[in-house]
Design an enzyme around this catalytic site. Sequence first.
Site, PDB file in Angstrom:
ATOM      1  CB  ILE A 165      -1.327  -0.075   1.186  1.00 37.27           C
ATOM      2  CG1 ILE A 165      -1.674  -1.257   1.127  1.00 37.27           C
ATOM      3  CG2 ILE A 165      -1.656   1.419   1.394  1.00 37.27           C
ATOM      4  CD1 ILE A 165      -3.002  -1.940   2.324  1.00 37.27           C
TER       5      ILE A 165
ATOM      6  CE  LYS B 157      -8.729  -3.558   9.425  1.00 35.38           C
ATOM      7  NZ  LYS B 157      -8.193  -3.049   8.447  1.00 35.38           N
TER       8      LYS B 157
ATOM      9  CD  GLU C  83     -13.273   7.276   4.412  1.00 32.68           C
ATOM     10  OE1 GLU C  83     -13.884   8.016   4.654  1.00 32.68           O
ATOM     11  OE2 GLU C  83     -13.526   6.060   4.952  1.00 32.68           O
TER      12      GLU C  83
ATOM     13  CG  ASP D   2      -9.409  -7.168   8.639  1.00 35.80           C
ATOM     14  OD1 ASP D   2      -8.046  -6.450   9.852  1.00 35.80           O
ATOM     15  OD2 ASP D   2      -9.642  -6.865   7.748  1.00 35.80           O
TER      16      ASP D   2
ATOM     17  CE  LYS E 175     -11.966  -4.262   7.473  1.00 33.20           C
ATOM     18  NZ  LYS E 175     -11.560  -5.422   5.952  1.00 33.20           N
TER      19      LYS E 175
END
Length: 803
Positions: free
Chosen positions: A477, A581, A608, A680, A684
């Site tokens: 990323i 996160k 975001e 995961d 979220k």
Amino acid sequence: MQKASHDYNVHKFGGSSLATAERFNALKALLTGKNEIIVVSAIHGTTNALQTMIDAVLNGTDYSETLSNLEKLHLDIIQKLLPPHQQTELSLVIKKDISALNKLLASAKKSGSCPKETQDLILGQGEIWSAKILSGYLAENKKNIIYLDASTVLFTYEKNGMICIDWQKSQAELNHFLANKNFDQIIITGFIASTLEGKRTTLGRNGSDFSAAIFAKLFNAKCLTIWTDVDGIFTADPNRVHTAFVIDSLSYKEALELAYFGAKVLHPMTIGPVLASKIPIYIKNSFNPSAAGTHISSSPKKSPYIIKGLTCIDAVSLINIEGTGMTGVSGIAARVFQILHHTGISVILISQASSEHSICFAVANTHTDSAVNALKENLQFEMERQYIEGIYVDKHCAILSAVGDDMVGTVGISGKLCDSLAKANINIRAMAQGSSERNISVVVKDTDINKSLQTVHAGFYLSRKTISIGLIGPGSIGSTLLRQIYSEIEHLKSTYHVNLYIRGIMNSKKMLLSDAPINLSTWETELNNSPHQADLKKFTDHILTNDIPHAVIIDCTANPTIGQHYLNFIEQGIHVITPNKHANSGDLNYYKALRTLTHTKDIHYLYETTVCAGLPVINTLQDLLKTGDKVNKIEGVVSGTLSFLFSELPKGKKFSEIISEAKKLGYTEPDPREDLSGMDFARKLVCLAREVGHDVSLNDVKLHDLNSITDDQMETLINKAKANNQKLSYMGEISSDGKITVDIKSLPDNHPFSRLAGTDNMLIFHTHRYDAYPLIIQGPGAGAEVTAAGIFADLLRLVSYLS
Ligand code: ADP
Ligand code: ASP
Ligand code: MG
């Protein structure tokens, strides 16, 4: 004079433009070969070496190594540059000069003293050598070259500590020298001249610029080009302020003020000789001749900036004379400055309190002791009677000056300057505005000077949309983000005045730190070759620079420990952007502290991409909440992998087969059990629930771990669903009271989740406003491109918040 005026171009080459044989070669391409007056400095480092030898002699230490290095430096250049016959001739000259120098130095060493006259003779040797070498080199072109030792035509004298030119005598001597001579180029020694008595002297350190200006006047030249090692005069010393840039146009007075207040690139005396005849000056880079450089003239171009440049003077003392009993301070002030004048001390800056109880002024540290002694001696009467209570000295000061013609009549410049310094916590010791209003100077602590220059520069010059960026975790990323930024960076700059300065990249092993923006096409190699081990403290210290008004750290890792540093980053004033996160879904108290701090400090924390990658989930939710909507329920399918598994189930395949297929397609983590655990997914939802305002943690989530489910159990579930015309979905739900469940649910065919295909994510917001028809966000919720784009959007959002 031989030729009509305005036929000549004067070029001056500084030491670095003459540092090596290659530099001499390069220099030739900068000249036309016709009507040129070329003034040279000594070869780089020579004058310093000559000074070192003088110092050695005075300290009784050995100078022989410096002398032989100097000989070698010059002989090497001659050998590389000149044809054999010229080599021998000039080498002999150098050897003879070196031997003469040795004699001078040896006898000075013996006598333990080196009078100024001898020092001047020694110091000026470098220019004689460089001019002779250049003349020899240029003569190869079959041009008509003349070598001129400036001390044979240039006559100076000292008045009130200033070097003055005897223009009449110099012009006459030059005319005499030129009589009946034809030439294409004249090579002249910079820096040296003669006293009126005919003794060789110098124009002071860095004085070749002055020499060039003198000859520009004597030849009534068309223009004067000063070739140096930077692209022109910068808005501040580029060694101290890395965001400084070239000033394209300056007035003579501005250039003078900048030079006088410390811009080493130009000797302050350079302006005087060319001013009356308005000979334009160009400052150009001999290493980068295509750069336009700085043009100094009487009608400079209008600049978009209210100040033209910042300069500084180091090693300054602030002397404060105080006395409550002083009557008629103006009388005392006059006496003080008269005493200093008689002692030959120049005062750099004066500031007087309106209470008339103190006079404060700055002098160079080299003059402090003699200034104080002279004042104490001559003001004894006033001191004994306590008219003057004390003379206080602070030797650890420096002066920062802001210069620009347009400062005249512009309100708020001092305010802005003080404000920038105050923001950086820098104390102003004294302040003075020149009567010309072309200069505002402040005295600060010497150790604060670079920080002062950087912060004032940022305040005056940089778009508020300039940000220093540190990226941690250049994996899939992170590196995609760097590529995306690379392709847009110029467009953002030219269209939106957004300046993204990537100044640090760190992976788990190494870090790449740079003051200038990192080259985003070669960062990977540079990072691999970087000698710096990863060190988060050093990394953040570097990103948080005074040069640039704002700083951000982008954490592209999935590492829980980096998340624990956000609080610290924000406390230091660094904005944070992340797809990680852990901080938002980890310890609740930490999360709350993070939120409180960002609200109180006006530092932004943007995340975001922590939920569903680039999909506008967090921002949508924040907008709903900020505008007063209330969330009743959130439903979500927020794992691309699990979404895929459940959309394949109705096709009749076994659950375990679909898992293997997803692994092959690269949809799962290397170990699919991580996806199947639902952790995961749960993270979220915790992030989203906290965003809504619920105090929940991961332990509160009722989670169905899919690792425990067998193919048979799954088959039973799917058959049951089919019988009811329903589909299975692995979905999460946040209830209005903040309860989170993540489980397999059987949903009617017309439920939005039943339409999901492939790896798409979906979130359904049921709110007061979106009641009958919920707000649905659907799309790819993973992948390097979309996640990086989401982070990039956060970065631009952050820039739009900056002021
Ligand atoms: P030369 O040997 O060519 O005369 P100098 O070393 O005297 O060169 O002057 C050039 C140097 O001045 C630059 O390399 C830079 O380090 C320094 N400098 C200080 N302030 C400025 C400024 N405002 N703009 C450009 N250069 C500056
Ligand atoms: N060579 C001299 C010095 O180093 C003069 C100059 O370079 O301008 O000071
Ligand atoms: Mg110089």
